[in-house]
Design an enzyme around this catalytic site. Structure first.
Site, PDB file in Angstrom:
ATOM      1  N   PRO A   9       0.535  -1.236  -0.105  1.00  0.00           N
ATOM      2  CA  PRO A   9      -0.238  -0.099   0.163  1.00  0.00           C
ATOM      3  C   PRO A   9       0.713   1.282  -0.025  1.00  0.00           C
ATOM      4  CG  PRO A   9      -0.095  -1.182   2.075  1.00  0.00           C
ATOM      5  CD  PRO A   9       0.615  -1.863   1.074  1.00  0.00           C
ATOM      6  N   ASN A  10       0.360   2.440  -0.646  1.00  0.00           N
ATOM      7  CA  ASN A  10       0.829   3.659  -0.899  1.00  0.00           C
ATOM      8  C   ASN A  10       2.032   3.579  -1.736  1.00  0.00           C
ATOM      9  OD1 ASN A  10      -1.217   5.019   0.775  1.00  0.00           O
ATOM     10  ND2 ASN A  10      -0.308   3.744   2.460  1.00  0.00           N
ATOM     11  N   ARG A  17       4.658  11.235  -2.478  1.00  0.00           N
ATOM     12  CA  ARG A  17       4.445  10.748  -0.867  1.00  0.00           C
ATOM     13  C   ARG A  17       6.130  10.961  -0.299  1.00  0.00           C
ATOM     14  NH1 ARG A  17       4.855   4.533   1.196  1.00  0.00           N
ATOM     15  NH2 ARG A  17       4.061   5.180   3.207  1.00  0.00           N
ATOM     16  N   TYR A  22      11.289   8.954   1.035  1.00  0.00           N
ATOM     17  CA  TYR A  22      10.983   7.852   0.252  1.00  0.00           C
ATOM     18  C   TYR A  22      11.684   8.131  -1.246  1.00  0.00           C
ATOM     19  CZ  TYR A  22       7.995   5.941   3.458  1.00  0.00           C
ATOM     20  OH  TYR A  22       7.485   5.061   4.525  1.00  0.00           O
ATOM     21  N   ASN A  73       7.865  -5.514  -1.023  1.00  0.00           N
ATOM     22  CA  ASN A  73       7.942  -4.529  -0.064  1.00  0.00           C
ATOM     23  C   ASN A  73       6.410  -4.625   0.372  1.00  0.00           C
ATOM     24  OD1 ASN A  73       7.627  -2.331   1.324  1.00  0.00           O
ATOM     25  ND2 ASN A  73       8.698  -0.796   0.050  1.00  0.00           N
ATOM     26  N   ALA A  76       3.213  -0.985   4.636  1.00  0.00           N
ATOM     27  CA  ALA A  76       2.527  -0.702   6.173  1.00  0.00           C
ATOM     28  C   ALA A  76       2.343  -2.245   6.617  1.00  0.00           C
ATOM     29  CB  ALA A  76       1.617   0.142   6.359  1.00  0.00           C
ATOM     30  N   HIS A  79       4.386  -4.691   9.043  1.00  0.00           N
ATOM     31  CA  HIS A  79       4.179  -4.308  10.571  1.00  0.00           C
ATOM     32  C   HIS A  79       2.987  -5.062  10.996  1.00  0.00           C
ATOM     33  CE1 HIS A  79       7.304  -1.811   9.321  1.00  0.00           C
ATOM     34  NE2 HIS A  79       6.327  -1.016   8.767  1.00  0.00           N
ATOM     35  N   ASP A  86       1.721 -15.541   6.270  1.00  0.00           N
ATOM     36  CA  ASP A  86       1.297 -17.071   6.095  1.00  0.00           C
ATOM     37  C   ASP A  86       1.317 -17.410   4.568  1.00  0.00           C
ATOM     38  OD1 ASP A  86       1.249 -17.540   8.491  1.00  0.00           O
ATOM     39  OD2 ASP A  86      -0.823 -17.246   8.488  1.00  0.00           O
ATOM     40  N   GLU A  97      12.561  -9.498   0.984  1.00  0.00           N
ATOM     41  CA  GLU A  97      11.741  -8.123   1.552  1.00  0.00           C
ATOM     42  C   GLU A  97      12.681  -6.871   1.221  1.00  0.00           C
ATOM     43  OE1 GLU A  97       9.606  -8.750   5.234  1.00  0.00           O
ATOM     44  OE2 GLU A  97      10.250  -6.570   5.968  1.00  0.00           O
ATOM     45  N   HIS A  99      12.674  -2.841   1.865  1.00  0.00           N
ATOM     46  CA  HIS A  99      12.090  -1.474   2.364  1.00  0.00           C
ATOM     47  C   HIS A  99      13.136  -0.365   1.881  1.00  0.00           C
ATOM     48  CE1 HIS A  99       9.317  -3.241   4.776  1.00  0.00           C
ATOM     49  NE2 HIS A  99      10.219  -4.132   5.223  1.00  0.00           N
ATOM     50  N   LEU A 100      12.504   0.812   1.187  1.00  0.00           N
ATOM     51  CA  LEU A 100      13.124   2.018   0.676  1.00  0.00           C
ATOM     52  C   LEU A 100      13.935   2.734   1.999  1.00  0.00           C
ATOM     53  CD1 LEU A 100      10.407   3.029  -1.223  1.00  0.00           C
ATOM     54  CD2 LEU A 100      12.549   3.080  -2.315  1.00  0.00           C
ATOM     55  N   ARG A 106      13.251   4.315  12.329  1.00  0.00           N
ATOM     56  CA  ARG A 106      12.190   5.074  12.476  1.00  0.00           C
ATOM     57  C   ARG A 106      11.376   4.889  13.648  1.00  0.00           C
ATOM     58  NH1 ARG A 106       9.369   4.838   6.609  1.00  0.00           N
ATOM     59  NH2 ARG A 106       8.190   6.681   7.514  1.00  0.00           N
TER      60      ARG A 106
HETATM   61  C1  DQA Z   1       8.358   1.142   3.758  1.00  0.00           C
HETATM   62  C2  DQA Z   1       8.530   1.118   5.405  1.00  0.00           C
HETATM   63  C3  DQA Z   1       6.846   0.879   5.985  1.00  0.00           C
HETATM   64  O1  DQA Z   1       7.089   1.016   7.240  1.00  0.00           O
HETATM   65  C4  DQA Z   1       5.969   2.118   5.367  1.00  0.00           C
HETATM   66  O2  DQA Z   1       4.600   1.811   5.922  1.00  0.00           O
HETATM   67  C5  DQA Z   1       6.026   2.018   3.764  1.00  0.00           C
HETATM   68  C6  DQA Z   1       6.998   2.019   3.270  1.00  0.00           C
HETATM   69  C7  DQA Z   1       9.514   1.516   3.109  1.00  0.00           C
HETATM   70  O3  DQA Z   1       9.621   0.947   2.010  1.00  0.00           O
HETATM   71  O4  DQA Z   1      10.524   1.991   3.647  1.00  0.00           O
HETATM   72  O5  DQA Z   1       4.835   2.162   3.123  1.00  0.00           O
HETATM   73  O6  DQA Z   1       7.939  -0.182   3.391  1.00  0.00           O
END
Ligand code: DQA
Length: 157
Positions: A9-10, A17, A22, A73, A76, A79, A86, A97, A99-100, A106
């Site tokens: 998401p996002n 954003r 990011y 990735n 959110a 977490h 699963d 996995e 994460h940017l 954080r």
């Molecule tokens: C993220 C880190 C997550 O905590 C956050 O909710 C994101 C982006 C990252 O790529 O740093 O949406 O996955």
């Protein structure tokens, strides 16, 4: 060989954003770079983004019999989502996995990843370059898997 890239998401909002966290690259730009590295290594790559947990679970399940590895990735959902964890465990495919941002630097609620334990590895805090590293890492994992399969087939002859 094929890699599926799953974005949570996002991440469709990258470039707009929270640029301080990011960066300014759009998701399509990141994917174009990944495609180039995959091509150079003779690997097929497919991209998927969703803001919905169930759609991400469905897409992970669809990788079974279709893909050899997953780069994810979960954003959110990293977490919070036992369902995504699963699903990754269920398909038994190598997953990386990404994460940017460095989630460990954080807010405390971002420090815990429910999904990392079912992945081969986790790349954090490298910005878009983390995705580049993930493709290289996945190519290496897939080569090793292929070599093991070959050796087993030879031993059975
Ligand atoms: C993220 C880190 C997550 O905590 C956050 O909710 C994101 C982006 C990252 O790529 O740093 O949406 O996955």
């Amino acid at each position: 060989m094929k890699i599926t890239v799953i974005q949570g998401p996002n991440l469709n909002m990258l470039g707009v954003r929270e640029q301080g966290i990011y960066g300014s690259l759009k998701l399509d730009d990141i994917h174009a770079q990944m495609e180039q590295i995959a091509k150079q290594n003779g690997i097929e790559i497919e991209f998927f983004q969703s803001n919905l947990e169930g759609e991400i679970v469905d897409r992970i399940q669809e990788c079974l019999g279709d893909s050899d590895g997953i780069i994810i990735n979960p954003a959110a959902y990293t977490h919070t989502s036992i369902a995504i964890r699963d699903a990754i465990a269920a398909v038994s495919l190598p997953a990386i996995e990404v994460h940017l941002s460095n989630i460990h630097q954080r807010e405390e609620f971002r420090h815990k990843s429910l999904t990392a334990a079912v992945c081969a590895g986790q790349i954090v805090g490298m910005g878009p370059y983390g995705y580049h590293l993930a493709v290289i890492g996945m190519v290496q994992i897939l080569k090793e898997v292929e070599a093991i399969k070959k050796a087993r087939a030879e031993a059975q002859k």
